[in-house]
Design a protein around this motif. Sequence first.
Motif, PDB file in Angstrom:
ATOM      1  N   HIS A 115      -1.146  11.515  10.686  1.00 13.37           N
ATOM      2  CA  HIS A 115      -0.793  13.411  11.082  1.00 13.37           C
ATOM      3  C   HIS A 115       0.709  13.746  10.475  1.00 13.37           C
ATOM      4  N   PHE A 116       1.359  11.917  10.571  1.00 13.77           N
ATOM      5  CA  PHE A 116       3.357  12.732  10.838  1.00 13.77           C
ATOM      6  C   PHE A 116       2.772  12.403   9.416  1.00 13.77           C
ATOM      7  N   ALA A 117       2.327  12.008   7.772  1.00 16.56           N
ATOM      8  CA  ALA A 117       2.747  10.910   6.811  1.00 16.56           C
ATOM      9  C   ALA A 117       3.682  11.886   5.626  1.00 16.56           C
ATOM     10  N   GLU A 118       2.810  13.252   5.695  1.00 21.33           N
ATOM     11  CA  GLU A 118       3.325  14.162   4.230  1.00 21.33           C
ATOM     12  C   GLU A 118       4.589  15.043   5.194  1.00 21.33           C
ATOM     13  N   ARG A 119       4.815  15.320   6.761  1.00 23.86           N
ATOM     14  CA  ARG A 119       5.271  15.811   7.416  1.00 23.86           C
ATOM     15  C   ARG A 119       6.767  15.356   6.845  1.00 23.86           C
ATOM     16  N   ALA A 120       6.802  13.677   7.848  1.00 30.07           N
ATOM     17  CA  ALA A 120       7.441  12.819   7.696  1.00 30.07           C
ATOM     18  C   ALA A 120       8.490  12.707   6.122  1.00 30.07           C
ATOM     19  N   THR A 121       7.267  12.560   5.421  1.00 28.63           N
ATOM     20  CA  THR A 121       8.312  12.183   3.988  1.00 28.63           C
ATOM     21  C   THR A 121       8.666  13.559   3.459  1.00 28.63           C
ATOM     22  N   ALA A 122       8.397  14.948   3.658  1.00 33.15           N
ATOM     23  CA  ALA A 122       8.893  16.255   3.191  1.00 33.15           C
ATOM     24  C   ALA A 122      10.402  16.111   4.034  1.00 33.15           C
ATOM     25  N   ALA A 123      10.594  15.779   4.643  1.00 29.70           N
ATOM     26  CA  ALA A 123      11.448  16.081   5.715  1.00 29.70           C
ATOM     27  C   ALA A 123      12.259  14.896   5.836  1.00 29.70           C
ATOM     28  N   GLY A 124      12.021  14.247   5.241  1.00 26.76           N
ATOM     29  CA  GLY A 124      13.456  12.777   4.325  1.00 26.76           C
ATOM     30  C   GLY A 124      13.300  11.798   6.037  1.00 26.76           C
ATOM     31  N   ALA A 125      11.966  11.846   6.995  1.00 22.88           N
ATOM     32  CA  ALA A 125      12.477  11.234   7.592  1.00 22.88           C
ATOM     33  C   ALA A 125      11.970  10.064   7.906  1.00 22.88           C
ATOM     34  N   VAL A 126      12.099   8.817   8.706  1.00 20.68           N
ATOM     35  CA  VAL A 126      11.776   7.088   8.984  1.00 20.68           C
ATOM     36  C   VAL A 126      10.514   7.487  10.343  1.00 20.68           C
ATOM     37  N   VAL A 127       9.261   7.286   9.665  1.00 19.40           N
ATOM     38  CA  VAL A 127       8.778   6.740  11.275  1.00 19.40           C
ATOM     39  C   VAL A 127       7.862   5.446  11.287  1.00 19.40           C
ATOM     40  N   ILE A 128       8.279   4.668  12.239  1.00 21.46           N
ATOM     41  CA  ILE A 128       7.922   2.755  11.829  1.00 21.46           C
ATOM     42  C   ILE A 128       6.854   2.778  13.192  1.00 21.46           C
ATOM     43  N   PRO A 129       5.455   2.971  13.157  1.00 19.14           N
ATOM     44  CA  PRO A 129       4.788   2.554  14.013  1.00 19.14           C
ATOM     45  C   PRO A 129       4.561   1.018  13.978  1.00 19.14           C
ATOM     46  N   ALA A 130       4.113   0.855  15.597  1.00 23.48           N
ATOM     47  CA  ALA A 130       3.342  -0.619  15.583  1.00 23.48           C
ATOM     48  C   ALA A 130       5.003  -1.863  14.887  1.00 23.48           C
ATOM     49  N   MET A 131       5.830  -1.625  15.278  1.00 22.55           N
ATOM     50  CA  MET A 131       7.040  -2.254  15.035  1.00 22.55           C
ATOM     51  C   MET A 131       7.455  -3.845  15.791  1.00 22.55           C
ATOM     52  N   ALA A 132       5.850  -4.505  16.560  1.00 17.61           N
ATOM     53  CA  ALA A 132       6.646  -5.107  17.588  1.00 17.61           C
ATOM     54  C   ALA A 132       5.068  -6.782  16.966  1.00 17.61           C
ATOM     55  N   PHE A 133       4.609  -7.242  17.807  1.00 20.55           N
ATOM     56  CA  PHE A 133       4.546  -8.766  17.613  1.00 20.55           C
ATOM     57  C   PHE A 133       3.447  -8.363  17.186  1.00 20.55           C
ATOM     58  N   PHE A 134       2.186  -7.257  17.165  1.00 19.07           N
ATOM     59  CA  PHE A 134       1.151  -7.360  16.944  1.00 19.07           C
ATOM     60  C   PHE A 134       1.241  -5.751  15.818  1.00 19.07           C
ATOM     61  N   GLY A 135       1.125  -5.722  14.502  1.00 13.12           N
ATOM     62  CA  GLY A 135       1.254  -4.829  13.313  1.00 13.12           C
ATOM     63  C   GLY A 135       1.992  -4.994  12.964  1.00 13.12           C
ATOM     64  N   GLY A 136       3.598  -4.729  12.962  1.00 15.79           N
ATOM     65  CA  GLY A 136       5.104  -4.753  12.608  1.00 15.79           C
ATOM     66  C   GLY A 136       5.299  -6.686  12.203  1.00 15.79           C
ATOM     67  N   LEU A 137       4.666  -7.780  12.888  1.00 12.89           N
ATOM     68  CA  LEU A 137       5.006  -9.051  12.495  1.00 12.89           C
ATOM     69  C   LEU A 137       3.838  -9.890  11.723  1.00 12.89           C
ATOM     70  N   GLY A 138       2.797  -9.324  11.293  1.00 16.07           N
ATOM     71  CA  GLY A 138       2.099  -9.793  10.849  1.00 16.07           C
ATOM     72  C   GLY A 138       1.544  -8.878   9.996  1.00 16.07           C
ATOM     73  N   ASP A 139       1.927  -7.983   9.635  1.00 17.73           N
ATOM     74  CA  ASP A 139       2.428  -6.830   8.487  1.00 17.73           C
ATOM     75  C   ASP A 139       3.446  -7.803   6.835  1.00 17.73           C
ATOM     76  N   LEU A 140       4.706  -7.863   8.083  1.00 18.27           N
ATOM     77  CA  LEU A 140       6.369  -8.113   7.303  1.00 18.27           C
ATOM     78  C   LEU A 140       4.989  -9.877   6.690  1.00 18.27           C
ATOM     79  N   LEU A 141       4.626 -10.694   7.681  1.00 19.91           N
ATOM     80  CA  LEU A 141       4.214 -11.698   7.001  1.00 19.91           C
ATOM     81  C   LEU A 141       3.433 -11.840   5.775  1.00 19.91           C
ATOM     82  N   VAL A 142       2.668 -10.775   5.937  1.00 21.25           N
ATOM     83  CA  VAL A 142       1.831 -10.636   4.920  1.00 21.25           C
ATOM     84  C   VAL A 142       2.865 -10.390   3.953  1.00 21.25           C
ATOM     85  N   THR A 143       3.140  -9.412   3.711  1.00 23.73           N
ATOM     86  CA  THR A 143       4.019  -8.507   2.946  1.00 23.73           C
ATOM     87  C   THR A 143       4.683 -10.030   2.108  1.00 23.73           C
ATOM     88  N   ALA A 144       5.731 -11.298   3.185  1.00 22.43           N
ATOM     89  CA  ALA A 144       5.997 -11.438   2.514  1.00 22.43           C
ATOM     90  C   ALA A 144       5.658 -12.786   1.330  1.00 22.43           C
TER      91      ALA A 144
END
Length: 343
Positions: A115-144
């Motif tokens: 719902h917010f990807a296009e609007r946030a990108t167009a506005a140059g805004a930063v929206v970071i969901p799941a920045m927590a133990f579940f979602g964020g931490l696993g994503d950082l580990l996989v990326t690393a």
Amino acid sequence: MKSGHTVTVFGAYGHTGRFVVAELLNRGFVPILSGRDADKLHALAASRPGLDVRPAAVDDPAALDRALLGADAVINCAGPFAATAAPVIEAALRARIPYVDVAAEIEANLDTFAHFAERATAAGAVVIPAMAFFGGLGDLLVTAAMGDWTTADEAHVAYGLSGWHPTAGTRTAGAVSRERRDGRRVVYSDGRLEYRDDTPATLKWTFPEPMGIRSVIGEFTMADVVTVPSHLAIPEVRTYMTVEAARDLSAPETPAPTPVDEHGRSDQTFLVDVLVRSGGEERRAVVGGQDIYAVSAPLAVEAVHHVLTGRTRTVGVASAGAIFDAPEFLRALSPHISFELRP
């Protein structure tokens, strides 16, 4: 560190919200206490003299605007995020400030991207969901763990929890998610989400010592199936949970977490072991620490700090691994977690 930046914490009086407020204060930020229950906000403020209290309900845009007025960022800690994420994101977009949340709800995180990807990108805004133990931490580990790989065949995120005493918020969010998926479980396979009615298998996973070989629930799906595929070309993303923790979560009589130290943390310990495969090669990353709720606070606050100091790679709706340098971010979380890349 003295930042002086002001950060609205929506849901400040909740279990995770209190950890976030404490972490902001410890790092020199100025929290604004917000949320739906004015009495609970004022009770929290009594233990944190001098902090601004701004009650707001998600169905009151004007109150949300007042809650974010003058803030440099907002951290949403109020679940269920199926109800709170969209209104608070809307307020953040109106205020032109970064938004971070600690949502573990798969469907709520999917909604944020959809719902917010296009609007946030167009506005140059930063929206970071799941920045927590579940979602964020696993994503950082996989990326690393991916390192210089641009694609991989599969990613596995194994959660080694000594136990799991869920908060009332966790139970409520879980009930909302189960209702939204009609009681089915969800997996990410062949590059898409699938909803199934069968029972996941119990498997063995070899965690780093001292945890060692443990029984885990296979396909115990967490928010990593949203965050990881949002930016990495990996068609199979699987998450696993130690049997003991899964049993605790499912038992209605399991009590909420009990603090055992001066920081309010429980005695729960965790290891998160990530395995990424590409062809015949494997790469791993692992973190360890104490209390999955408490560690969500430095994750969210470090995200705000990175954004406000310009250490980001993109704008719009983005997961942690997409917007930050994953190894650098994980190392910045010391001493809250131990982090290691393994061959």
